[in-house]
Design a protein around this motif. Structure first.
Motif, PDB file in Angstrom:
ATOM      1  N   GLU A   5       0.840  -1.198   0.000  1.00  0.00           N
ATOM      2  CA  GLU A   5       0.000   0.000   0.000  1.00  0.00           C
ATOM      3  C   GLU A   5       0.877   1.252   0.000  1.00  0.00           C
ATOM      4  O   GLU A   5       1.953   1.271   0.596  1.00  0.00           O
ATOM      5  N   LYS A  67      -1.846  -9.746  -1.751  1.00  0.00           N
ATOM      6  CA  LYS A  67      -3.274  -9.426  -1.845  1.00  0.00           C
ATOM      7  C   LYS A  67      -3.785  -9.854  -3.218  1.00  0.00           C
ATOM      8  O   LYS A  67      -3.026 -10.107  -4.134  1.00  0.00           O
ATOM      9  N   HIS A  71      -7.993  -6.380  -5.375  1.00  0.00           N
ATOM     10  CA  HIS A  71      -7.549  -5.357  -4.426  1.00  0.00           C
ATOM     11  C   HIS A  71      -6.806  -4.234  -5.151  1.00  0.00           C
ATOM     12  O   HIS A  71      -7.077  -3.056  -4.955  1.00  0.00           O
ATOM     13  N   TRP A  72      -5.845  -4.611  -6.002  1.00  0.00           N
ATOM     14  CA  TRP A  72      -5.030  -3.611  -6.697  1.00  0.00           C
ATOM     15  C   TRP A  72      -5.791  -2.953  -7.839  1.00  0.00           C
ATOM     16  O   TRP A  72      -5.589  -1.773  -8.125  1.00  0.00           O
TER      17      TRP A  72
END
Length: 85
Positions: A5, A67, A71-72
């Motif tokens: 993140e 992840k 998510h991305w």
């Protein structure tokens, strides 16, 4: 050694230099990755070519991730090329 993140209020951050080395697809690990698109510029403009991609699109790279792809994608993660002149 995985994509993470970004810090709050940071829209752009750098990746380490990535050297591309041709190999057989079967030799790569395809688990726990994010298939990240690489673009020439940060603008989402460009005419579509016969491939269906923008002329701004360069290639996709597989980045290690802990992840999911979704998510991305929801965060709009993409890479930009640094062109050396």
């Amino acid at each position: 050694m995985v994509i993470g993140e970004s810090y709050p209020k940071i829209l752009f951050d750098s990746l380490p230099v990535i050297k591309l080395k041709p190999r057989e697809m079967a030799k790569f690990q395809h688990d726990n990755i994010y298939v990240c698109s690489v673009y020439k510029t940060s603008t989402c403009r460009g005419t579509l070519s016969t491939t269906g991609h923008s002329n701004n699109y360069v290639l996709s790279i597989e980045l290690p991730s802990d992840k999911s792809q979704k998510h991305w994608i929801n965060r709009g993660v993409a890479c930009l090329c640094q062109l050396d002149d």
